[in-house]
Enzyme design. Structure first.
Site, PDB file in Angstrom:
ATOM      1  N   LYS A 108       2.917   6.543   4.981  1.00 56.68           N
ATOM      2  CA  LYS A 108       2.087   5.430   4.522  1.00 56.68           C
ATOM      3  C   LYS A 108       2.678   4.079   4.902  1.00 56.68           C
ATOM      4  O   LYS A 108       3.868   3.848   4.740  1.00 56.68           O
ATOM      5  CB  LYS A 108       1.926   5.511   2.993  1.00 56.68           C
ATOM      6  CG  LYS A 108       0.864   4.586   2.453  1.00 56.68           C
ATOM      7  CD  LYS A 108      -0.517   5.068   2.831  1.00 56.68           C
ATOM      8  CE  LYS A 108      -1.546   3.967   2.711  1.00 56.68           C
ATOM      9  NZ  LYS A 108      -1.406   2.885   3.687  1.00 56.68           N
ATOM     10  N   SER A 112       0.797  -1.231   0.000  1.00 58.50           N
ATOM     11  CA  SER A 112       0.000   0.000   0.000  1.00 58.50           C
ATOM     12  C   SER A 112       0.830   1.282   0.000  1.00 58.50           C
ATOM     13  O   SER A 112       0.257   2.374  -0.105  1.00 58.50           O
ATOM     14  CB  SER A 112      -0.948   0.012   1.204  1.00 58.50           C
ATOM     15  OG  SER A 112      -2.064  -0.809   0.953  1.00 58.50           O
ATOM     16  N   SER A 130      -5.920   3.532   4.571  1.00 59.54           N
ATOM     17  CA  SER A 130      -5.351   2.791   3.444  1.00 59.54           C
ATOM     18  C   SER A 130      -6.429   2.126   2.601  1.00 59.54           C
ATOM     19  O   SER A 130      -6.293   0.976   2.168  1.00 59.54           O
ATOM     20  CB  SER A 130      -4.344   1.740   3.939  1.00 59.54           C
ATOM     21  OG  SER A 130      -3.552   1.268   2.880  1.00 59.54           O
ATOM     22  N   LYS A 171       0.180   3.869  -2.610  1.00 54.66           N
ATOM     23  CA  LYS A 171      -0.786   4.966  -2.497  1.00 54.66           C
ATOM     24  C   LYS A 171      -0.123   6.336  -2.314  1.00 54.66           C
ATOM     25  O   LYS A 171      -0.798   7.368  -2.441  1.00 54.66           O
ATOM     26  CB  LYS A 171      -1.757   4.696  -1.342  1.00 54.66           C
ATOM     27  CG  LYS A 171      -2.625   3.453  -1.532  1.00 54.66           C
ATOM     28  CD  LYS A 171      -3.602   3.258  -0.378  1.00 54.66           C
ATOM     29  CE  LYS A 171      -4.506   2.056  -0.570  1.00 54.66           C
ATOM     30  NZ  LYS A 171      -3.875   0.780  -0.224  1.00 54.66           N
TER      31      LYS A 171
END
Length: 394
Positions: free
Chosen positions: A234, A68, A128, A71
């Site tokens: 993140k 993730s 997320s 992102k």
């Protein structure tokens, strides 16, 4: 480019200042120094955000699944669209069947549900949300595939040499990979948008707050709550990627970005990033030179609707130094075009700030840009300006 004189100032630095792109090329595959801050990570890198100086690295150019952390690029394209005026935080985004079908981390969007860009970004940054990422990708580019093409194009523009995206959310996919250095590069770029940490630095919030079914968001990055100065960025996890994190912390004007990939568990991931931050904040400090958008020098615009324009910095400019060092080893030189010809685009480079050692070796170069776009003046405007100049001379 003509040089119209320069101003030399001395500053302290303990590491040579590089852009992340130069660092990626020069430091590939090394573990810097004898420090072992991330022994259990498969790959890691730590940089000072303003200068891009690498403070620590381990297998930093190795291609790995980013999960993730993907992102970060999705959020970067969203923030850039907002800055260009193509998107507003209050715009409503409609969820497609496909976006709603995403598994893994999600905010449980329903087909046809509408949510503002601001709330979608909360869902991406804090929880997320894979579904929110796809909904935003489709909103911006029509299809996720088109959005992914933009992601890869932006990665190339940023000099991310070991990255290829297949989707907007990081769910497992063949040929979807990045590296610690590339993640640091896009993280650094995302942080140039001051408003992003409003989202990534929030520990908990709500979506659908005024409805019958509010959804509680809790940040997947626990360092936001438990490490002083952390305000992003993140996390990532899949079975293949293991536990990944790109984290950023700011103390006393110094912002650091730390990336770890392939960690065995959350606790180890957070502990190793914390150790990296401890080292950086204990041993280094920065000297601010310019704020983001600060005017450095004025220059003449030939045949422009504006006769003069300021050259400004695209981001905050600082010099990294080791605590206790003296200020006598580097020079700053400002080189500006004496005149530029209209029209001038806002993304046109019109000058540079050079940082050099005393023996003349260039260690950093900051591009300078026009404060505003300048269109070409028409003949009537040029004639009026010329007539006025002649009358004043008499």
């Amino acid at each position: 480019m003509k040089r119209n004189g320069y101003l030399a100032l001395c500053f302290v630095m303990c590491f040579t200042i590089f852009s992340p792109m130069a660092v990626a090329k020069e430091k590939a595959g090394q573990q810097k120094g004898d420090n072992h801050f991330a022994p259990l990570a498969s790959s890691a890198v730590m940089i000072e955000a303003d200068t891009g100086t690498v403070l620590y690295e381990k297998n930093a150019n190795e291609k790995m699944p980013p999960a993730s952390i993907t992102k970060v690029m999705t959020m970067l394209l969203i923030m850039e669209a907002v800055e260009r005026g193509e998107l507003k935080f209050t715009d409503k985004v409609r969820t497609s069947e496909r976006a709603a079908s995403m598994g893994g981390s999600q905010i449980f969007l329903q087909p046809g549900e509408e949510m503002t860009v601001e709330d979608m970004l909360k869902g991406i940054a804090i929880a997320s949300g894979n579904d929110a990422s796809v909904a935003m990708a489709e909103h911006l580019a029509g299809t996720e595939e088109s959005f992914v093409a933009r992601m890869n194009e932006r990665a190339q523009q940023l000099g991310m040499k070991n990255t290829h995206f297949v989707n907007s959310n990081g769910l497992p996919a063949a040929n979807h990979y990045s590296s610690a250095v590339d993640i640091a590069i896009m993280s650094r770029e995302l942080l140039k948008h001051d408003g992003i940490t409003k989202f990534t630095g929030t520990y908990q919030d709500y979506l659908r707050k005024d409805t019958e079914s509010p959804f509680w968001l809790v940040n997947t990055n626990k360092l936001v709550r438990f490490y002083e100065g952390v305000d992003g960025l993140k996390t990532g996890y899949t079975g293949e990627a293991k536990y990944c994190l790109t984290a950023t912390a700011k103390r006393n004007n110094m912002r650091v970005i730390a990336v770890v990939m392939g960690e065995p568990d959350v606790k180890t991931r957070n502990n190793e990033v914390s150790t990296m931050f401890n080292y950086a904040f204990t041993h280094f400090q920065v000297t601010p030179m310019y704020k983001k958008g600060e005017a450095v020098r004025a220059l003449v615009v030939d045949k422009g609707q504006k006769p003069q324009i300021n050259a400004v910095t695209p981001h905050a400019v600082s010099l990294l130094m080791k605590k206790g060092e003296s200020a006598d080893i580097f020079q700053k030189e400002i080189v500006i075009n004496e005149a530029v010809h209209a029209p001038i685009a806002k993304d046109q480079v019109i000058g540079h700030i050079f940082i050099r050692t005393k023996d003349g070796k260039e260690v950093n170069r900051i591009d300078l840009f026009p404060e505003d776009q300048v269109d070409k003046a028409n003949m009537w405007e040029i004639l009026k300006r010329t007539t006025k100049s002649v009358l004043i001379s008499y």
